[in-house]
Motif scaffolding. Structure first.
Motif, PDB file in Angstrom:
ATOM      1  N   ALA A  22       0.853  -1.185   0.000  1.00  0.00           N
ATOM      2  CA  ALA A  22       0.000   0.000   0.000  1.00  0.00           C
ATOM      3  C   ALA A  22       0.891   1.238   0.000  1.00  0.00           C
ATOM      4  CB  ALA A  22      -0.905   0.003   1.224  1.00  0.00           C
ATOM      5  N   ARG A  23       0.593   2.180  -0.876  1.00  0.00           N
ATOM      6  CA  ARG A  23       1.338   3.443  -0.972  1.00  0.00           C
ATOM      7  C   ARG A  23       0.441   4.547  -0.435  1.00  0.00           C
ATOM      8  NH1 ARG A  23       1.140   7.390  -4.890  1.00  0.00           N
ATOM      9  NH2 ARG A  23       3.005   8.709  -5.109  1.00  0.00           N
ATOM     10  N   ILE A  24       0.915   5.257   0.595  1.00  0.00           N
ATOM     11  CA  ILE A  24       0.104   6.267   1.278  1.00  0.00           C
ATOM     12  C   ILE A  24       0.809   7.616   1.181  1.00  0.00           C
ATOM     13  CG2 ILE A  24      -0.830   6.982   3.521  1.00  0.00           C
ATOM     14  CD1 ILE A  24      -0.981   3.929   4.142  1.00  0.00           C
ATOM     15  N   THR A  25       0.077   8.629   0.756  1.00  0.00           N
ATOM     16  CA  THR A  25       0.620   9.983   0.645  1.00  0.00           C
ATOM     17  C   THR A  25      -0.242  10.946   1.442  1.00  0.00           C
ATOM     18  OG1 THR A  25      -0.644  10.453  -1.373  1.00  0.00           O
ATOM     19  CG2 THR A  25       1.566   9.503  -1.655  1.00  0.00           C
ATOM     20  N   ALA A  26       0.366  12.038   1.877  1.00  0.00           N
ATOM     21  CA  ALA A  26      -0.371  13.044   2.654  1.00  0.00           C
ATOM     22  C   ALA A  26       0.332  14.382   2.570  1.00  0.00           C
ATOM     23  CB  ALA A  26      -0.486  12.611   4.116  1.00  0.00           C
ATOM     24  N   LYS A  27      -0.441  15.420   2.805  1.00  0.00           N
ATOM     25  CA  LYS A  27       0.105  16.756   3.019  1.00  0.00           C
ATOM     26  C   LYS A  27       0.056  17.015   4.514  1.00  0.00           C
ATOM     27  CE  LYS A  27       0.728  18.941  -1.054  1.00  0.00           C
ATOM     28  NZ  LYS A  27       1.860  19.821  -1.407  1.00  0.00           N
ATOM     29  N   ILE A  28       1.187  17.364   5.107  1.00  0.00           N
ATOM     30  CA  ILE A  28       1.229  17.661   6.537  1.00  0.00           C
ATOM     31  C   ILE A  28       1.863  19.033   6.704  1.00  0.00           C
ATOM     32  CG2 ILE A  28       1.966  16.893   8.817  1.00  0.00           C
ATOM     33  CD1 ILE A  28       2.187  14.080   7.748  1.00  0.00           C
ATOM     34  N   GLU A  29       1.046  19.998   7.062  1.00  0.00           N
ATOM     35  CA  GLU A  29       1.508  21.366   7.278  1.00  0.00           C
ATOM     36  C   GLU A  29       1.902  21.541   8.746  1.00  0.00           C
ATOM     37  OE1 GLU A  29       1.711  23.317   4.730  1.00  0.00           O
ATOM     38  OE2 GLU A  29       0.343  22.422   3.252  1.00  0.00           O
ATOM     39  N   GLY A  30       2.851  22.431   8.995  1.00  0.00           N
ATOM     40  CA  GLY A  30       3.175  22.778  10.370  1.00  0.00           C
ATOM     41  C   GLY A  30       4.457  22.192  10.909  1.00  0.00           C
ATOM     42  N   ALA A  57       4.846  17.558   1.694  1.00  0.00           N
ATOM     43  CA  ALA A  57       4.389  16.290   1.120  1.00  0.00           C
ATOM     44  C   ALA A  57       5.131  15.118   1.771  1.00  0.00           C
ATOM     45  CB  ALA A  57       4.598  16.279  -0.385  1.00  0.00           C
ATOM     46  N   TYR A  58       4.380  14.117   2.207  1.00  0.00           N
ATOM     47  CA  TYR A  58       4.947  12.939   2.868  1.00  0.00           C
ATOM     48  C   TYR A  58       4.388  11.680   2.205  1.00  0.00           C
ATOM     49  CZ  TYR A  58       6.653  15.906   6.667  1.00  0.00           C
ATOM     50  OH  TYR A  58       7.328  16.860   7.406  1.00  0.00           O
ATOM     51  N   TRP A  59       5.146  10.590   2.304  1.00  0.00           N
ATOM     52  CA  TRP A  59       4.687   9.313   1.751  1.00  0.00           C
ATOM     53  C   TRP A  59       5.240   8.155   2.572  1.00  0.00           C
ATOM     54  CZ3 TRP A  59       8.570   6.013   0.249  1.00  0.00           C
ATOM     55  CH2 TRP A  59       9.807   6.595  -0.048  1.00  0.00           C
ATOM     56  N   ALA A  60       4.588   7.014   2.445  1.00  0.00           N
ATOM     57  CA  ALA A  60       5.034   5.786   3.119  1.00  0.00           C
ATOM     58  C   ALA A  60       4.517   4.593   2.352  1.00  0.00           C
ATOM     59  CB  ALA A  60       4.539   5.744   4.559  1.00  0.00           C
ATOM     60  N   VAL A  61       5.187   3.471   2.518  1.00  0.00           N
ATOM     61  CA  VAL A  61       4.693   2.196   1.976  1.00  0.00           C
ATOM     62  C   VAL A  61       4.555   1.221   3.135  1.00  0.00           C
ATOM     63  CG1 VAL A  61       5.565   2.458  -0.373  1.00  0.00           C
ATOM     64  CG2 VAL A  61       7.067   1.523   1.379  1.00  0.00           C
TER      65      VAL A  61
END
Length: 222
Positions: free
Chosen positions: A39-47, A79-83
């Motif tokens: 599973a490839r998961i992406t997100a925007k994390i501000e701060g 921008a962040y991502w994980a598998v």
């Protein structure tokens, strides 16, 4: 001069408030995960979070949450991502949640999302960096005595273990399983068969190994 000084004070105060703001997580939830794929998961994390992680478990499994650290994009700091590890043959669905910590340790959690693991789900091709991460994963434990191999996930690509008391170790349980798969001649077959075959080859050895290699008692990792 007094007005200028006041303006500088207000500016600095606003800047410090922004720096101290809690992280804000934006994420487009997965609709499914392809069978025998990460599973490839992406997100925007501000701060400017101190940490960004994805916590996960297989639906129906009783061994608790595990986590992987997210990677920050080299082109977009927000921008962040994980598998995630590959689900085992018996896994029908998984749940995951993105969590970030603000300076000082306050944790901000996104919504917990449950997605099916489906052979008909479109594959998510991994970039070279993502494929490299998928082949060299560090899995974090969240509780004392937790099973080191995530329940209903395969060991493919899992190389390191972060214990609940923050010890970074080689993942010996997964190394053992994969070595058994190699000895049984299973690594030349489809990756989806490796873990099931390794468990069959190992018989009860995996359970014995796990009973002898629990993590030592330590505070639960936040």
């Amino acid at each position: 001069m007094r007005l200028v000084g006041f303006g500088v004070f207000v500016f600095l105060g606003s800047a410090l408030s922004l720096l101290a703001a809690d992280p804000k997580i934006s994420h487009d939830a997965l609709s499914c995960v392809a069978k025998n794929k990460n599973a490839r998961i992406t997100a925007k994390i501000e701060g400017q979070p101190e940490t960004a992680r994805v916590y996960f478990h297989a639906i129906g499994a009783a061994c608790g949450d595990y986590y992987v650290d997210m990677h920050q994009s080299t082109t977009d700091p927000s921008a962040y991502w994980a598998v995630l590890p590959i689900g085992a043959e018996e896994a029908k669905a998984l749940a995951y949640q993105i969590r970030a910590t603000a300076p000082g340790g306050r944790e901000i959690s996104g919504e917990e999302i449950t997605v099916p693991i489906d052979a008909d789900c479109p594959d998510q091709p991994l970039s070279p960096d993502e494929a490299k991460a998928a082949a060299n994963m560090t899995i974090g434990l969240t509780a004392n005595g937790q099973t080191e191999v995530p329940c209903a996930f395969k060991c493919i690509g899992i190389t390191n273990l972060l214990t609940a008391n923050l010890q970074l170790l080689p993942h010996e349980a997964c190394r053992l399983l994969l070595a058994q798969a190699t000895g049984a001649g299973l690594l030349g077959s489809h990756p989806g068969a490796v873990m099931a075959g390794a468990l069959a080859a190992a018989g009860g050895g995996v359970a014995i190994y796990e009973s002898q290699h629990r993590t030592s008692p330590s505070p639960v990792r936040p």
